[in-house]
Design a protein around this motif. Structure first.
Motif, PDB file in Angstrom:
ATOM      1  N   LEU A 118       0.843  -1.192   0.000  1.00  0.00           N
ATOM      2  CA  LEU A 118       0.000   0.000   0.000  1.00  0.00           C
ATOM      3  C   LEU A 118       0.878   1.241   0.000  1.00  0.00           C
ATOM      4  O   LEU A 118       1.837   1.325   0.773  1.00  0.00           O
ATOM      5  N   ILE A 119       0.570   2.164  -0.876  1.00  0.00           N
ATOM      6  CA  ILE A 119       1.225   3.474  -0.885  1.00  0.00           C
ATOM      7  C   ILE A 119       0.128   4.510  -0.712  1.00  0.00           C
ATOM      8  O   ILE A 119      -0.899   4.462  -1.390  1.00  0.00           O
ATOM      9  N   THR A 120       0.348   5.428   0.228  1.00  0.00           N
ATOM     10  CA  THR A 120      -0.631   6.483   0.494  1.00  0.00           C
ATOM     11  C   THR A 120      -0.011   7.850   0.228  1.00  0.00           C
ATOM     12  O   THR A 120       1.203   8.026   0.337  1.00  0.00           O
ATOM     13  N   ALA A 121      -0.874   8.793  -0.101  1.00  0.00           N
ATOM     14  CA  ALA A 121      -0.465  10.188  -0.285  1.00  0.00           C
ATOM     15  C   ALA A 121      -1.654  11.050   0.129  1.00  0.00           C
ATOM     16  O   ALA A 121      -2.551  11.299  -0.674  1.00  0.00           O
ATOM     17  N   PHE A 122      -1.671  11.440   1.391  1.00  0.00           N
ATOM     18  CA  PHE A 122      -2.765  12.251   1.917  1.00  0.00           C
ATOM     19  C   PHE A 122      -2.377  13.732   1.869  1.00  0.00           C
ATOM     20  O   PHE A 122      -1.340  14.113   2.402  1.00  0.00           O
ATOM     21  N   ALA A 123      -3.217  14.532   1.264  1.00  0.00           N
ATOM     22  CA  ALA A 123      -2.995  15.989   1.196  1.00  0.00           C
ATOM     23  C   ALA A 123      -1.583  16.302   0.699  1.00  0.00           C
ATOM     24  O   ALA A 123      -0.886  17.127   1.267  1.00  0.00           O
ATOM     25  N   THR A 124      -1.183  15.627  -0.344  1.00  0.00           N
ATOM     26  CA  THR A 124       0.189  15.763  -0.839  1.00  0.00           C
ATOM     27  C   THR A 124       0.250  16.231  -2.293  1.00  0.00           C
ATOM     28  O   THR A 124       0.907  17.217  -2.601  1.00  0.00           O
ATOM     29  N   LEU A 125      -0.407  15.523  -3.184  1.00  0.00           N
ATOM     30  CA  LEU A 125      -0.246  15.814  -4.607  1.00  0.00           C
ATOM     31  C   LEU A 125      -0.746  17.194  -5.005  1.00  0.00           C
ATOM     32  O   LEU A 125      -0.291  17.743  -6.010  1.00  0.00           O
ATOM     33  N   HIS A 126      -1.648  17.775  -4.234  1.00  0.00           N
ATOM     34  CA  HIS A 126      -2.102  19.118  -4.602  1.00  0.00           C
ATOM     35  C   HIS A 126      -0.999  20.158  -4.420  1.00  0.00           C
ATOM     36  O   HIS A 126      -1.108  21.271  -4.922  1.00  0.00           O
ATOM     37  N   HIS A 127       0.085  19.800  -3.746  1.00  0.00           N
ATOM     38  CA  HIS A 127       1.229  20.700  -3.598  1.00  0.00           C
ATOM     39  C   HIS A 127       2.158  20.635  -4.811  1.00  0.00           C
ATOM     40  O   HIS A 127       3.095  21.429  -4.904  1.00  0.00           O
ATOM     41  N   ILE A 128       1.918  19.707  -5.691  1.00  0.00           N
ATOM     42  CA  ILE A 128       2.776  19.524  -6.857  1.00  0.00           C
ATOM     43  C   ILE A 128       2.174  20.317  -8.015  1.00  0.00           C
ATOM     44  O   ILE A 128       1.109  19.976  -8.517  1.00  0.00           O
ATOM     45  N   PRO A 129       2.858  21.375  -8.465  1.00  0.00           N
ATOM     46  CA  PRO A 129       2.240  22.316  -9.399  1.00  0.00           C
ATOM     47  C   PRO A 129       2.233  21.895 -10.862  1.00  0.00           C
ATOM     48  O   PRO A 129       1.617  22.547 -11.676  1.00  0.00           O
ATOM     49  N   SER A 130       2.881  20.844 -11.194  1.00  0.00           N
ATOM     50  CA  SER A 130       3.043  20.496 -12.604  1.00  0.00           C
ATOM     51  C   SER A 130       2.458  19.120 -12.904  1.00  0.00           C
ATOM     52  O   SER A 130       2.737  18.148 -12.201  1.00  0.00           O
ATOM     53  N   THR A 131       1.688  19.045 -13.962  1.00  0.00           N
ATOM     54  CA  THR A 131       1.132  17.757 -14.393  1.00  0.00           C
ATOM     55  C   THR A 131       2.250  16.775 -14.698  1.00  0.00           C
ATOM     56  O   THR A 131       2.156  15.598 -14.344  1.00  0.00           O
ATOM     57  N   GLU A 132       3.307  17.240 -15.323  1.00  0.00           N
ATOM     58  CA  GLU A 132       4.420  16.356 -15.678  1.00  0.00           C
ATOM     59  C   GLU A 132       5.057  15.744 -14.432  1.00  0.00           C
ATOM     60  O   GLU A 132       5.358  14.550 -14.403  1.00  0.00           O
ATOM     61  N   ILE A 133       5.252  16.555 -13.392  1.00  0.00           N
ATOM     62  CA  ILE A 133       5.870  16.041 -12.158  1.00  0.00           C
ATOM     63  C   ILE A 133       4.913  15.076 -11.466  1.00  0.00           C
ATOM     64  O   ILE A 133       5.325  14.023 -10.981  1.00  0.00           O
ATOM     65  N   ARG A 134       3.623  15.408 -11.433  1.00  0.00           N
ATOM     66  CA  ARG A 134       2.639  14.495 -10.825  1.00  0.00           C
ATOM     67  C   ARG A 134       2.630  13.155 -11.553  1.00  0.00           C
ATOM     68  O   ARG A 134       2.579  12.095 -10.921  1.00  0.00           O
ATOM     69  N   LEU A 135       2.660  13.190 -12.877  1.00  0.00           N
ATOM     70  CA  LEU A 135       2.671  11.940 -13.642  1.00  0.00           C
ATOM     71  C   LEU A 135       3.935  11.124 -13.370  1.00  0.00           C
ATOM     72  O   LEU A 135       3.877   9.895 -13.280  1.00  0.00           O
ATOM     73  N   ASP A 136       5.066  11.788 -13.221  1.00  0.00           N
ATOM     74  CA  ASP A 136       6.303  11.096 -12.886  1.00  0.00           C
ATOM     75  C   ASP A 136       6.181  10.406 -11.530  1.00  0.00           C
ATOM     76  O   ASP A 136       6.599   9.259 -11.365  1.00  0.00           O
ATOM     77  N   ILE A 137       5.582  11.093 -10.562  1.00  0.00           N
ATOM     78  CA  ILE A 137       5.360  10.501  -9.235  1.00  0.00           C
ATOM     79  C   ILE A 137       4.463   9.274  -9.357  1.00  0.00           C
ATOM     80  O   ILE A 137       4.760   8.213  -8.800  1.00  0.00           O
ATOM     81  N   LEU A 138       3.369   9.404 -10.109  1.00  0.00           N
ATOM     82  CA  LEU A 138       2.433   8.282 -10.253  1.00  0.00           C
ATOM     83  C   LEU A 138       3.073   7.091 -10.968  1.00  0.00           C
ATOM     84  O   LEU A 138       2.833   5.935 -10.593  1.00  0.00           O
ATOM     85  N   ARG A 139       3.898   7.344 -11.969  1.00  0.00           N
ATOM     86  CA  ARG A 139       4.609   6.238 -12.648  1.00  0.00           C
ATOM     87  C   ARG A 139       5.547   5.527 -11.671  1.00  0.00           C
ATOM     88  O   ARG A 139       5.656   4.301 -11.666  1.00  0.00           O
ATOM     89  N   THR A 140       6.207   6.302 -10.830  1.00  0.00           N
ATOM     90  CA  THR A 140       7.119   5.711  -9.845  1.00  0.00           C
ATOM     91  C   THR A 140       6.349   4.919  -8.794  1.00  0.00           C
ATOM     92  O   THR A 140       6.777   3.836  -8.398  1.00  0.00           O
ATOM     93  N   VAL A 141       5.220   5.454  -8.361  1.00  0.00           N
ATOM     94  CA  VAL A 141       4.370   4.723  -7.409  1.00  0.00           C
ATOM     95  C   VAL A 141       4.008   3.359  -7.993  1.00  0.00           C
ATOM     96  O   VAL A 141       4.092   2.338  -7.300  1.00  0.00           O
ATOM     97  N   LYS A 142       3.643   3.335  -9.247  1.00  0.00           N
ATOM     98  CA  LYS A 142       3.282   2.060  -9.895  1.00  0.00           C
ATOM     99  C   LYS A 142       4.445   1.071  -9.839  1.00  0.00           C
ATOM    100  O   LYS A 142       4.253  -0.109  -9.583  1.00  0.00           O
ATOM    101  N   LYS A 143       5.674   1.559 -10.040  1.00  0.00           N
ATOM    102  CA  LYS A 143       6.858   0.682  -9.979  1.00  0.00           C
ATOM    103  C   LYS A 143       7.124   0.182  -8.565  1.00  0.00           C
ATOM    104  O   LYS A 143       7.634  -0.919  -8.377  1.00  0.00           O
ATOM    105  N   LEU A 144       6.805   1.006  -7.560  1.00  0.00           N
ATOM    106  CA  LEU A 144       7.091   0.651  -6.167  1.00  0.00           C
ATOM    107  C   LEU A 144       6.043  -0.281  -5.557  1.00  0.00           C
ATOM    108  O   LEU A 144       6.285  -0.877  -4.509  1.00  0.00           O
ATOM    109  N   LEU A 145       4.884  -0.386  -6.183  1.00  0.00           N
ATOM    110  CA  LEU A 145       3.815  -1.240  -5.666  1.00  0.00           C
ATOM    111  C   LEU A 145       4.021  -2.703  -6.034  1.00  0.00           C
ATOM    112  O   LEU A 145       4.524  -3.014  -7.116  1.00  0.00           O
ATOM    113  N   LYS A 146       3.594  -3.583  -5.139  1.00  0.00           N
ATOM    114  CA  LYS A 146       3.496  -4.991  -5.486  1.00  0.00           C
ATOM    115  C   LYS A 146       2.457  -5.118  -6.599  1.00  0.00           C
ATOM    116  O   LYS A 146       1.593  -4.258  -6.743  1.00  0.00           O
TER     117      LYS A 146
END
Length: 154
Positions: A118-146
């Motif tokens: 399980l990976i959680t992100a509470f009240a976090t991604l809204h601090h990320i101002p760029s769609t590109e950076i958010r997508l990079d985070i989400l791609r990495t989350v996918k790699k880190l998940l079982k």
């Protein structure tokens, strides 16, 4: 959004939380109702990576409820991490200073490469101002998940 603007907004955010982290943490001593509902669904044997963990209150609550698996909280704010690490009582979570906007680079350096249930992100991604950076985070989350892992954000 151009990268210079995104970087400036991120710098402002970092400056705020590093400068006012202690005061901010003092206002965040209880979990939000939505997070409390999520707690009820987390089994004690599920490994949890909490992105933007702040003062660690979510992970402390998991421990209080008898959580047995690995818990890791990451945040870029040292004042918030100090609060997380100085929690009274026995606390078996780990905390690391990690800027989640650099998560893909850090995950490639084997710092947090465990496969998380399980990976959680509470009240976090809204601090990320760029769609590109958010997508990079989400791609990495996918790699880190079982393969059967879950990602919860709110």
């Amino acid at each position: 959004m151009n990268s210079a603007t995104a970087e400036r907004l991120l710098a402002i955010n970092r400056e705020f939380y590093n400068r006012f982290g202690e005061q901010f943490s003092a206002t965040r001593q209880r979990l939000q109702p939505g997070v409390k509902k999520i707690l009820e669904t987390i089994q004690e044997d599920v490994s949890v990576l909490d992105l933007g963990c702040g003062n660690g209150h979510f992970l402390r609550e998991l421990i209080r409820r008898g959580h047995k698996a690995a818990l890791l909280g990451v945040d870029f704010s040292l004042p918030l991490l100090r609060d997380a690490e100085s929690a009274p009582g026995e606390f078996s979570a780990r905390f690391m200073e990690i800027d989640i906007t650099k998560l893909s680079v850090i995950s490639n350096q084997s710092l947090i490469t465990d496969n998380w249930s399980l990976i959680t992100a509470f009240a976090t991604l809204h601090h990320i101002p760029s769609t590109e950076i958010r997508l990079d985070i989400l791609r990495t989350v996918k790699k880190l998940l079982k393969p059967d892992g879950k990602f919860i954000l709110s």
